[in-house]
Design an enzyme around this catalytic site. Sequence first.
Site, PDB file in Angstrom:
ATOM      1  N   PHE A 156      24.005  22.350  31.884  1.00 46.49           N
ATOM      2  CA  PHE A 156      23.955  21.176  32.741  1.00 46.49           C
ATOM      3  C   PHE A 156      25.106  20.282  32.296  1.00 46.49           C
ATOM      4  O   PHE A 156      25.320  20.084  31.101  1.00 46.49           O
ATOM      5  CB  PHE A 156      22.610  20.453  32.577  1.00 46.49           C
ATOM      6  CG  PHE A 156      22.463  19.298  33.529  1.00 46.49           C
ATOM      7  CD1 PHE A 156      22.159  19.513  34.859  1.00 46.49           C
ATOM      8  CD2 PHE A 156      22.669  18.003  33.099  1.00 46.49           C
ATOM      9  CE1 PHE A 156      22.051  18.453  35.748  1.00 46.49           C
ATOM     10  CE2 PHE A 156      22.561  16.933  33.980  1.00 46.49           C
ATOM     11  CZ  PHE A 156      22.256  17.165  35.304  1.00 46.49           C
ATOM     12  N   ASP A 203      19.182  22.328  23.998  1.00 46.95           N
ATOM     13  CA  ASP A 203      18.695  21.423  25.040  1.00 46.95           C
ATOM     14  C   ASP A 203      17.520  22.107  25.735  1.00 46.95           C
ATOM     15  O   ASP A 203      17.692  23.139  26.388  1.00 46.95           O
ATOM     16  CB  ASP A 203      19.826  21.115  26.035  1.00 46.95           C
ATOM     17  CG  ASP A 203      19.393  20.107  27.089  1.00 46.95           C
ATOM     18  OD1 ASP A 203      18.184  19.985  27.375  1.00 46.95           O
ATOM     19  OD2 ASP A 203      20.276  19.432  27.659  1.00 46.95           O
ATOM     20  N   TYR A 208      10.972  14.280  32.027  1.00 38.70           N
ATOM     21  CA  TYR A 208      10.584  13.958  33.405  1.00 38.70           C
ATOM     22  C   TYR A 208      10.497  15.189  34.298  1.00 38.70           C
ATOM     23  O   TYR A 208      10.247  15.061  35.484  1.00 38.70           O
ATOM     24  CB  TYR A 208      11.515  12.910  34.023  1.00 38.70           C
ATOM     25  CG  TYR A 208      13.003  13.172  33.900  1.00 38.70           C
ATOM     26  CD1 TYR A 208      13.638  14.103  34.707  1.00 38.70           C
ATOM     27  CD2 TYR A 208      13.769  12.473  32.979  1.00 38.70           C
ATOM     28  CE1 TYR A 208      14.995  14.331  34.601  1.00 38.70           C
ATOM     29  CE2 TYR A 208      15.128  12.693  32.859  1.00 38.70           C
ATOM     30  CZ  TYR A 208      15.732  13.609  33.676  1.00 38.70           C
ATOM     31  OH  TYR A 208      17.080  13.833  33.556  1.00 38.70           O
ATOM     32  N   LYS A 209      10.746  16.373  33.724  1.00 36.22           N
ATOM     33  CA  LYS A 209      10.654  17.603  34.515  1.00 36.22           C
ATOM     34  C   LYS A 209       9.251  18.182  34.318  1.00 36.22           C
ATOM     35  O   LYS A 209       8.278  17.632  34.828  1.00 36.22           O
ATOM     36  CB  LYS A 209      11.764  18.555  34.097  1.00 36.22           C
ATOM     37  CG  LYS A 209      13.172  17.989  34.354  1.00 36.22           C
ATOM     38  CD  LYS A 209      14.254  18.946  33.879  1.00 36.22           C
ATOM     39  CE  LYS A 209      15.649  18.339  33.999  1.00 36.22           C
ATOM     40  NZ  LYS A 209      16.126  18.219  35.390  1.00 36.22           N
ATOM     41  N   ARG A 212      16.908  26.074  44.745  1.00 36.33           N
ATOM     42  CA  ARG A 212      16.151  26.122  43.483  1.00 36.33           C
ATOM     43  C   ARG A 212      14.694  25.769  43.748  1.00 36.33           C
ATOM     44  O   ARG A 212      14.384  24.777  44.443  1.00 36.33           O
ATOM     45  CB  ARG A 212      16.685  25.088  42.483  1.00 36.33           C
ATOM     46  CG  ARG A 212      17.974  25.433  41.828  1.00 36.33           C
ATOM     47  CD  ARG A 212      18.140  24.667  40.508  1.00 36.33           C
ATOM     48  NE  ARG A 212      17.727  23.258  40.616  1.00 36.33           N
ATOM     49  CZ  ARG A 212      17.655  22.426  39.591  1.00 36.33           C
ATOM     50  NH1 ARG A 212      17.960  22.832  38.373  1.00 36.33           N
ATOM     51  NH2 ARG A 212      17.293  21.177  39.768  1.00 36.33           N
TER      52      ARG A 212
END
Lengths: 391, 391
Positions: free
Chosen positions: A126, A195, A220-221, A366
Amino acid sequence: MSDLAERAARLDADDPLADRRDLFDLDDGVIYLDGNSLGALPRHVPARVADVLTRQWGRMRIRSWTEGGWWDAPERIGERIAPLIGAAPGHVVVGDSTSVNVFRAVISALRMTPGRTEILVDATTFPTDGYIAASAARLAGATVRAVHPAEVSGALSGDTAVALLNHVDYRSGRLHDMGTLTDAVHEAGARVVWDLSHSAGALPVDIGSHNVDFAVGCTYKYLNGGPGAPAFFAIRPDLLPRLDQPLGGWCSHRDPFAMDTEYVAADGIAKARAGTPEIVSLLTLDAALDVWDGVDLRQLRAKSLALTEFFVDCVNQLAPAARSVTPAGEDRGSQVSLSCVDAERVMAELVARGVVGDHRPPDLLRFGFTPLYTRFADALRAAEILGEILA
Amino acid sequence: MSDLAERAARLDADDPLADRRDLFDLDDGVIYLDGNSLGALPRHVPARVADVLTRQWGRMRIRSWTEGGWWDAPERIGERIAPLIGAAPGHVVVGDSTSVNVFRAVISALRMTPGRTEILVDATTFPTDGYIAASAARLAGATVRAVHPAEVSGALSGDTAVALLNHVDYRSGRLHDMGTLTDAVHEAGARVVWDLSHSAGALPVDIGSHNVDFAVGCTYKYLNGGPGAPAFFAIRPDLLPRLDQPLGGWCSHRDPFAMDTEYVAADGIAKARAGTPEIVSLLTLDAALDVWDGVDLRQLRAKSLALTEFFVDCVNQLAPAARSVTPAGEDRGSQVSLSCVDAERVMAELVARGVVGDHRPPDLLRFGFTPLYTRFADALRAAEILGEILA
């Protein structure tokens, strides 16, 4: 009933995590497959945050820092995340963003590897990790080399200071082998920063048994901590005494309220803090983490793999114009990415029809499968609608 | 009625800001004089945050990033803070902590002054600024020298890169002369970073007319943004194109959703962002800022000075064993610090009797006077109770 519908019904009926869905507000009929970007709202969170605002802030006011659990919230919430990522107790702290925590970890790792000047960065990362690594390198007089995760082992050298790797590729959904890669980095005498943004809460992570040096990630995922929820920072226990981070502020001081002009780092994981913690966001996350109480992470993984495998089967039958680019089996995180023509428009139509995933340019759809609240029936219905759009 | 009580009644009756108090939840009878640490709760905030959680997160979910105003919240909220600190529109952004923003500002300032290696730091600063300056110096190959604000002008040299100054001394409440000090720093060819944590929302600040290079500050004190509310970062318009900050992440990229591996900074103030913004804390602050709509900052300052002067008069008459160490008149921020024997115990007794200030070691009682909600009658009553305790 079609074969796929029968299969979905049987899998949902046998799902040991099925009752977790009721903990989330998903009453609007949307098929939400974007929990890999923003986890859904646990129903109990608004009432808990209302208490933070009206009683803790509104009435206890400043006393909440000492009497209301605000001061040590970063460590206390870290303690709740530790078992989800396999970290040792007392070695996870929550606060700041993933970007800031990547900076903290990379600079710290560079300081533990004097004389070495190269940072290896996952070329499929990312983007923010790469940007921050480049900034850290510039400040520390190091260089950055981007390498594909499959080529990390061959790229390691005596000059490698640190490797910054993503556990799950945010585009393809590929899960990388944390143990093998960490061992390779250690054999080269370097440090590793993982990560975990796309793996924490999606599958069992075990940084402890793999001797991971540093781990960071967002909450937050799959951890459902709310929009922009604070990130975590974890460190291997034997490295904590040597941690020398670049953002030590008053909240990481050994004696914050002495207001010394001289900085002396705290002994414990508080030394990875910086400034005043973002309490409202932190306590939103704290409340949200209740949905994990009692969850067996092996069941989570089993459901995740079954869900994504079932979705790919549905897509292959119902929407063959889309093609999965996500590896199968144990090499898969908890998302499926489909390549198709005109992906941006297709995702817009999916959203308009109540199936929410996201689009990553140029050609990817996705879909995140959050095992705590996604049903097999949702996977089937999403594939049916995708098939209708592509037909 | 005593003379002081008559004076308080008259001053409260004539207060043009008196009606603002009703915007805050102060119904518990506590005399809250700690708004310089944590501002009181504006009554409307919980309902607004409930909407953020239940509708924006709970139902719009990921769509709130684009359709719900989440993505540009840091700049949008910065725009609301700009007039309170005299910043140019489009040159303030909100996010991260004050500590992180001090780091961002100091590194950026060092990069604008190549060849110079000394950071002057206010020796009376709130400690975190000094800690972070030392960390920035270490990374950038610079040195730090602590000097009292009164000695800054004499300490400036051709080697001074940046001066990091506090607008109001957090211990004494002294307000420093932003114009004179900024001019002196500029004459020496250096950059200035002002920490406005104890002046923003306490008095009119005008970084624009003083040509301030960088300003940072917290929003949970006089701006009432909630515990650990995100900090602001402001930059002088002509310096924005040259801003080269050390924490550029995906949210400060020119085209964040292109997911480029190469970092290219945004053109506007978004280039001072880093990672995913802490939305729940940010939107709590956003709601809280409504209490500033229509406030005349000259009236705010006039009331602040009248309040603190009246309080000192009351203390001199009713609690003479305590002595103000805060300058009078225009050299005062919006707090009064009293020196007294056994200050820690005295503050504990004050709190037990419903007068909330705080203690700073060794001998200081601190009282913040938030002009939006503190009454002259509160100042009198606090002094009366202090007098009883000290008698």
